[in-house]
Scaffold this motif. Structure first.
Motif, PDB file in Angstrom:
ATOM      1  N   SER A 248      -4.030 -55.431  21.632  1.00 56.46           N
ATOM      2  CA  SER A 248      -2.689 -54.987  21.583  1.00 56.46           C
ATOM      3  C   SER A 248      -2.557 -53.452  22.478  1.00 56.46           C
ATOM      4  N   LYS A 249      -1.150 -53.332  22.949  1.00 55.67           N
ATOM      5  CA  LYS A 249      -0.982 -52.165  23.725  1.00 55.67           C
ATOM      6  C   LYS A 249      -0.983 -50.985  22.897  1.00 55.67           C
ATOM      7  N   TYR A 250      -1.264 -51.298  21.364  1.00 55.03           N
ATOM      8  CA  TYR A 250      -1.127 -50.006  20.594  1.00 55.03           C
ATOM      9  C   TYR A 250      -2.807 -49.436  20.517  1.00 55.03           C
ATOM     10  N   SER A 251      -3.754 -50.117  20.957  1.00 55.13           N
ATOM     11  CA  SER A 251      -4.838 -49.960  20.877  1.00 55.13           C
ATOM     12  C   SER A 251      -5.377 -48.461  21.392  1.00 55.13           C
ATOM     13  N   PRO A 252      -6.066 -47.557  20.207  1.00 53.71           N
ATOM     14  CA  PRO A 252      -6.133 -46.141  20.597  1.00 53.71           C
ATOM     15  C   PRO A 252      -6.970 -45.742  21.597  1.00 53.71           C
ATOM     16  N   LYS A 253      -6.334 -45.243  22.669  1.00 57.08           N
ATOM     17  CA  LYS A 253      -7.159 -44.794  23.834  1.00 57.08           C
ATOM     18  C   LYS A 253      -8.052 -43.617  23.689  1.00 57.08           C
ATOM     19  N   GLU A 254      -7.615 -42.722  22.670  1.00 56.99           N
ATOM     20  CA  GLU A 254      -8.212 -41.620  22.396  1.00 56.99           C
ATOM     21  C   GLU A 254      -9.903 -41.904  21.694  1.00 56.99           C
ATOM     22  N   GLN A 255      -9.935 -42.997  21.261  1.00 56.99           N
ATOM     23  CA  GLN A 255     -11.388 -43.393  20.625  1.00 56.99           C
ATOM     24  C   GLN A 255     -12.297 -43.553  21.980  1.00 56.99           C
ATOM     25  N   ILE A 256     -11.838 -44.122  22.995  1.00 56.30           N
ATOM     26  CA  ILE A 256     -12.543 -44.346  23.911  1.00 56.30           C
ATOM     27  C   ILE A 256     -12.942 -43.209  24.881  1.00 56.30           C
ATOM     28  N   GLU A 257     -11.641 -42.337  24.809  1.00 58.30           N
ATOM     29  CA  GLU A 257     -12.075 -40.872  25.597  1.00 58.30           C
ATOM     30  C   GLU A 257     -13.171 -39.981  24.921  1.00 58.30           C
TER      31      GLU A 257
END
Length: 677
Positions: free
Chosen positions: A335-344
């Motif tokens: 989904s578009k709400y997937s947390p980007k900060e986790q990948i960062e």
């Protein structure tokens, strides 16, 4: 799979080092060693220094050169190191007739250093000790007379040799800084012995760092000691890549179901994730050892390419691997709400390997690509990922992580340590007893991963420890679907004994094991397991020997003291087997009329029925007694009643519900037909 050990034979040379080793040996033999010489074999950890030296040794010995090895790991401190060095060298020389005399001379020379090991020998260390010169002057003068005389004698004897003596000191870079300095002090002290060639193997940067002090660079000091430095040749890229693939094949060759392997995906995963993490053959072996247990444990439930990639991260980037669990949503949520900060955060943890982690996301976790500027994958892709059993699907990734990083990984980590101690009975017992009781059964079960590596030296010590551990594992309360601890132990014991070849080898092992097993019930477990009992025996010994073991065991039961029986963990089964299997001509089993023995019998007769309501996680437990078995052991209920009454009169402590439960049965209570005793 081969353990992480250096090779010793040319036929094991996978890197084509035999030719350079021969060339190295010829170069050493061509050196002018009349004044002594020091040769350094230089290379980083895991680059194969020891393997090269091992291969060169064969060529040196073929030329008639005496090759001596000194292991500095076994000693610490200058005084002990100096004395041990001369003792070790003299002992090895005296084993050869042609060097026996020199060996004795070196031994005498070494004895003159007793008490002088503290003496600083070179460089800035001298300055520290000048203030002590007057205190020790007289002692030194006396010692030096003996040293000079012995030194002259040793040098004259060595000078007469027609071929040099080669002294190998390996793994110097694994020592502490102080120990590295001590080794080089020792070499400096003896480096000018005629016809003595030192071969020192170490990582240059580590040793230079250890030798640096007070403005004196370690490299300058090292150059004063080494006459020749030989850098280990770099392993060709294509050879190392080939060895990685061969190691993977070997690691999973005997796994019944390693999982689906996608060759098309593997090419990119290997090039962008696995290969960049492996630097040398030691890394190859570490990686192969890691994937073997994991692939076997997963049983083909996850795509093999994904497992191989994640295992490389687990072994070589443990901080990144640990962080994957907290990034599951970012890696798998479409989904578009997937947390980007986790990948960062995952990339941040990787440090200098950030590009490799980006490749990991691109190759294994398509849903996470959006956070790296890549494609967006919708929820319809999840079905395909699930069918292909890829970790791109959250459920599959959780299966991998929970089996490896969660409780399963913790148990496997404990088992890795236990495996390393399996040939040392005391060390293995101490380690397993130090673990929490809750994890013991899982740790024992995880030892099955090493089945292919069970060797004769493991069988007796490990079997004794595991059989003696049964009673402790039994203390843990089991869940509704838990495997019984005895089954877990039996599986590992069976695999240990099966590693021996033939009845005779197993019989000898069992003979060694039985006297060391503490409980009678564990002894009969072993005897039944190797024998011919229905549904239990694996026929690992001859039928005659199995009967002999059983007969001897029954004799042990009849001869056991009341005190011993009172502490037997499974006394009811012990008595039942003895009574039922007694053969004509054997004495009858007489159960001591002792409150302690009665208590032990009742305790081992206590069981419980377990039930679980539909839709509920709660397990209902109802205590019960194996009443019919108790009557069978005592002959009739009247005798059993008398023994229970005598136990009550003795007013035992900490009986829990055992007395009240027995009274309940004595009044006629019996579980209904649906209860399982």
């Amino acid at each position: 799979m081969r353990a992480d050990n250096p090779i010793t034979r040319a036929e094991d040379d996978a890197l084509g080092r035999s030719k350079p080793a021969r060339s190295f040996a010829e170069q050493v033999l061509a050196l002018d060693a009349t004044g002594g010489i020091v040769v350094g074999v230089l290379g980083p950890w895991g680059s194969g220094k020891t393997s090269l030296i091992n291969l060169a040794q064969g060529h040196l010995k073929e030329s008639g050169v005496a090759v001596l090895e000194f292991n500095p790991w076994m000693f610490s401190g200058t005084d002990q190191l100096v004395q041990a060095f001369f003792i070790e060298l003299s002992a090895q020389l005296k084993l050869r007739k042609d060097f026996a005399e020199i060996g004795k001379l070196i031994e005498d020379y070494g004895e003159t250093f007793s008490g002088l090991g503290w003496l600083p020998l070179i460089g800035p260390w001298i300055e520290r000790w000048r203030i002590l010169a007057k205190v020790f002057a007289r002692l030194l003068q006396t010692k030096k007379k003996g040293i000079r005389a012995s030194l002259i004698t040793v040098r004259e004897a060595l000078a007469k040799l027609d071929k040099p003596v080669v002294v190998i000191v390996d793994d110097i870079d694994r020592l502490s800084t102080a120990e590295i300095r001590d080794v080089f002090k020792l070499v400096r002290l003896t480096a000018n012995f005629p016809n003595v060639i030192y071969l020192l193997a170490f990582d240059r940067s580590r040793v230079e760092q250890a030798l640096s002090e007070q403005g004196v660079p370690g490299r300058d000091y090292l150059e004063k000691i080494l006459q020749i430095g030989i850098d280990l040749p770099t392993v060709p890229e294509h050879i190392l890549s080939s060895q990685i693939c061969q190691a993977i094949d070997s690691a999973i060759a005997k796994v019944e179901n390693p999982g689906y392997f996608d060759q098309d995906r593997w090419s990119d995963v290997f090039a962008e994730i696995v290969r960049p993490l492996i630097r040398n053959m030691r890394d190859v072996r570490r990686y192969a050892a890691g994937i073997h247990g994991t692939v076997r444990d997963l049983g083909g439930q996850i795509a093999l390419v994904d497992v191989l990639a994640l295992e490389a991260v687990r072994v070589f980037l443990p901080d990144v691997f640990t962080s994957i669990h907290s990034a599951i949503d970012g890696l798998t949520n479409t989904s578009k709400y997937s947390p980007k900060e986790q990948i960062e955060f995952l990339i941040k943890v990787s440090g200098k390997r950030d590009e490799l982690v980006r490749n990991l996301v691109r190759q294994l976790f398509p849903a996470g690509e959006r956070h790296l500027g890549g494609s967006n994958f919708g929820p319809e892709w999840k079905k395909q990922w699930l069918r292909e059993r890829r970790v791109a699907h959250e459920d599959v990734l959780r299966l991998y992580l929970e089996r490896i990083v969660g409780e399963g990984l913790q148990a496997f980590s404990y088992a890795e340590t236990a495996w390393a101690k399996m040939a040392d009975q005391t060390a293995l017992a101490n380690y397993l007893h130090s673990l929490p009781i809750e994890v013991l059964q899982d740790v024992v079960s995880s030892l099955e991963a090493y089945e292919e590596h069970f060797a004769p030296e493991h069988v007796v010590p490990a079997t004794v420890v595991l059989l003696n551990l049964q009673s402790r594992i039994l203390e843990r309360q089991r869940g509704f679907f838990d495997v019984h601890p005895r089954t877990t132990v039996r599986r590992v014991v069976y695999r240990l004994l099966s590693s021996l070849k033939g009845h005779q080898a197993v019989e000898m092992a069992v003979r060694d094991i039985l006297p060391q097993v503490k409980s009678l019930s564990s002894k009969i477990d072993l005897i039944a397991h190797v024998g011919y009992r229905n549904d239990v025996g694996h026929k690992l010994v001859s039928e005659a020997m199995a009967k002999s073991f059983e007969k001897e065991w029954r004799a042990d039961v009849r001869a056991a003291s009341e005190e011993f029986l009172a502490h037997e963990p499974d006394l009811l089964i012990t008595f039942l087997i003895t009574k039922r299997d007694t053969e004509p001509g054997e004495a009858a089993l007489i159960i001591p009329n002792s409150p302690g023995v009665t208590r032990a019998v009742l305790s081992s007769a206590r069981t419980e029925t377990r039930s679980q309501s539909y839709g509920s996680r709660a397990v209902s437990r109802t205590p019960c007694l194996s009443w019919e078995s108790l009557i069978d052991v005592y002959g009739d209920e009247s005798t059993l009643r008398d023994r229970i009454q005598a136990l009550k009169v003795s007013q035992p402590e900490n009986m829990g519900d055992l007395i009240s439960l027995a009274d309940k049965y004595l009044t006629g209570y019996r579980p209904n037909a649906f209860d399982d005793e």
